[in-house]
Design an enzyme around this catalytic site. Sequence first.
Site, PDB file in Angstrom:
ATOM      1  N   HIS A  72      32.056  50.657  32.032  1.00 50.71           N
ATOM      2  CA  HIS A  72      31.081  50.538  33.177  1.00 50.71           C
ATOM      3  C   HIS A  72      30.100  51.501  33.046  1.00 50.71           C
ATOM      4  O   HIS A  72      28.861  51.247  32.955  1.00 50.71           O
ATOM      5  CB  HIS A  72      31.715  50.450  34.439  1.00 50.71           C
ATOM      6  CG  HIS A  72      30.848  50.569  35.558  1.00 50.71           C
ATOM      7  ND1 HIS A  72      30.907  49.349  36.323  1.00 50.71           N
ATOM      8  CD2 HIS A  72      30.136  51.404  36.326  1.00 50.71           C
ATOM      9  CE1 HIS A  72      29.829  49.540  37.298  1.00 50.71           C
ATOM     10  NE2 HIS A  72      29.459  51.011  37.393  1.00 50.71           N
ATOM     11  N   GLU A  73      30.371  52.846  33.079  1.00 50.42           N
ATOM     12  CA  GLU A  73      29.586  53.995  32.795  1.00 50.42           C
ATOM     13  C   GLU A  73      28.673  53.973  31.447  1.00 50.42           C
ATOM     14  O   GLU A  73      27.515  54.182  31.585  1.00 50.42           O
ATOM     15  CB  GLU A  73      30.171  55.208  33.071  1.00 50.42           C
ATOM     16  CG  GLU A  73      31.108  55.481  34.127  1.00 50.42           C
ATOM     17  CD  GLU A  73      30.338  54.993  35.449  1.00 50.42           C
ATOM     18  OE1 GLU A  73      29.004  55.199  35.587  1.00 50.42           O
ATOM     19  OE2 GLU A  73      30.973  54.546  36.591  1.00 50.42           O
TER      20      GLU A  73
ATOM     21  N   HIS B  61      25.799  51.727  31.801  1.00 54.42           N
ATOM     22  CA  HIS B  61      24.521  51.963  32.569  1.00 54.42           C
ATOM     23  C   HIS B  61      23.799  52.845  31.424  1.00 54.42           C
ATOM     24  O   HIS B  61      22.459  52.533  31.629  1.00 54.42           O
ATOM     25  CB  HIS B  61      25.266  53.245  33.435  1.00 54.42           C
ATOM     26  CG  HIS B  61      25.588  52.695  34.921  1.00 54.42           C
ATOM     27  ND1 HIS B  61      24.887  51.675  35.292  1.00 54.42           N
ATOM     28  CD2 HIS B  61      26.543  52.966  35.621  1.00 54.42           C
ATOM     29  CE1 HIS B  61      25.429  51.524  36.737  1.00 54.42           C
ATOM     30  NE2 HIS B  61      26.596  51.975  36.800  1.00 54.42           N
TER      31      HIS B  61
ATOM     32  N   GLU C  21      24.137  47.411  38.374  1.00 49.93           N
ATOM     33  CA  GLU C  21      25.483  47.334  38.770  1.00 49.93           C
ATOM     34  C   GLU C  21      26.510  46.116  38.076  1.00 49.93           C
ATOM     35  O   GLU C  21      27.315  46.348  37.722  1.00 49.93           O
ATOM     36  CB  GLU C  21      25.778  47.713  40.141  1.00 49.93           C
ATOM     37  CG  GLU C  21      25.710  48.993  40.764  1.00 49.93           C
ATOM     38  CD  GLU C  21      27.012  49.976  40.041  1.00 49.93           C
ATOM     39  OE1 GLU C  21      28.052  49.532  40.336  1.00 49.93           O
ATOM     40  OE2 GLU C  21      26.498  51.005  39.424  1.00 49.93           O
TER      41      GLU C  21
ATOM     42  N   HIS D  53      25.868  48.072  45.147  1.00 47.20           N
ATOM     43  CA  HIS D  53      27.100  47.911  44.788  1.00 47.20           C
ATOM     44  C   HIS D  53      27.830  46.814  45.504  1.00 47.20           C
ATOM     45  O   HIS D  53      28.841  46.082  45.020  1.00 47.20           O
ATOM     46  CB  HIS D  53      27.945  49.094  45.011  1.00 47.20           C
ATOM     47  CG  HIS D  53      27.870  50.382  44.276  1.00 47.20           C
ATOM     48  ND1 HIS D  53      26.514  51.044  44.530  1.00 47.20           N
ATOM     49  CD2 HIS D  53      28.245  50.816  43.059  1.00 47.20           C
ATOM     50  CE1 HIS D  53      26.576  52.371  43.880  1.00 47.20           C
ATOM     51  NE2 HIS D  53      27.463  51.896  42.879  1.00 47.20           N
TER      52      HIS D  53
END
Length: 535
Positions: A339-340, A343, A364, A437
């Site tokens: 996930h990170e 980004h 997100e 989110h």
Amino acid sequence: MRKSRIARSGARRPAVATGAAAVAAALLAGGFTAVPAQAATGTDDPAKALHLGPKEKLVPQGTITDADGTVHTRYERTYDGLPVIGGDLVVQQTRDGRVQDVDKATEAPIKVPTTKAKVTPPAARRSAESLAPSAAGGGSPIVQDQAPRKVIWAAGGKPVLAYETVIGGTQPGGAPSELHVVTDATTGRKLADWQAVETGEGNSMYSGRVKVGSVKIGGQWVLRDQDRGNMQVFNMRGGLDEDSAPAFRNAKDVWGNGKPTIAQTAAVDAEYGAAVAWDFYKKVLHRNGIKGNGKAPKLYVHYDNNQANAFWLDSCFCMHYGDGLDNKTPVTSIDIAAHEMTHGVTSATAKLRYTNSESGGLNEATSDILGTAVEFYAKNPKNPGNYLIGEQVNLLGNGQPLRYMDRPSRDAEANRAEGWPPSADYWKPGIGKEDMHFSSGIGNHFFYLLAEGSGKKTINGVHYDSPTYDHKPVTGIGRDAAVKIWYKALTEHMTSTTDYHGARAATLKAARDLYGTKSKQYKAVQRAWDGVNVN
């Protein structure tokens, strides 16, 4: 994966480049192959060929070339030497040099009456600082040690002359803050703000015995993955300063004990999760690292004290992982790591603005979507792939996942207990005002419908039941095809201001390019968006 909301003062913040030249340099260092600006249009003046104004210039960020020879060139824009925020665009050029399509962040002409500001930089700094606490969560922000940069703000409709100020500190929850505040250079009023530190949160779930990258230096082993851009893990030892964080070293090439009783265990999980994400991007999506240049991010574990969060920080090209609220559950799972890292990919491509807007929700959602894809790709028996986000984190102490992709509003009960709204199942007017989110639920739901279809099913032992807005069934096309469509849309068609209706157009273009307009995949994209009320 939710923004943290605790403020910290005194944190070291990297310097932020200012001025059009610095912007251009940063763009050209983005990792793609830089190309001459005229390549997009076959002329010596691409701005003229694209009907841009005489004061506008395009700064090529890089290209992606399809197998059929189609070239997608991403540009940032300047006006009279000033960077244009929200002026980015992507040009699709056929093999023979013909411009096939252009995706713009804004269709508005870039023009302002003057580039001379009535508000001085010190006044803009004071204004931004006064506005920052509410946006940053009520903390004590620190303004970056440089003058605000003058820009053209084009992401909010009519372009205006503005200042962009970056404010450091911490968000609630303890993650660092790099809050960008845009103020009108004529009136001083706030035009926009967004958070550049893109965060994720949760407790660790270990992946059993795994392979990690290491290299022997001076008689000791160092935890460094030479096969993946020399990706390295550092131990922050409960602190806040990356510069004082040592590398992980060991006399033997055996790391961790599967428990949080030694610091190495979190490092193993962090490196493994990042390595799986790296391999997924390279082998499945043919992307060589976050920026496409083979450069690996730095990984920092044991960040801060009682920190139930993980986050991507673009300014240091790095990821940070906390140890959980009890300092015994490091936030280093596969889906959180992916996930990170995603980004970072979004920042290097579409640059979807990380703010409470539809583009923020898409940012997100993109990290959830591709993080989930990485979890399936890993095929780790300790962590079978699923469409639940942070399912083993137990952050709220109720044993429930943070998010559900099949029906995002399933988090309503848990969120209500925390004072949060439920995640959105469907698009509605004003959804962009919700926290990103929760508005991300629309993108997550679309992806689940596209991949798996509507209705009841069981996948890897997990039960799902996905509804649609119009109560019409959706037949999935499989996760692999859905991932390729989303990634192509992200990297070749989405821009910084893309909203959900723009995402529908972008994914349809991607499905057209990959499968054709008469394909089942193209029709499924239409139906899946209809299913979440984006039409």
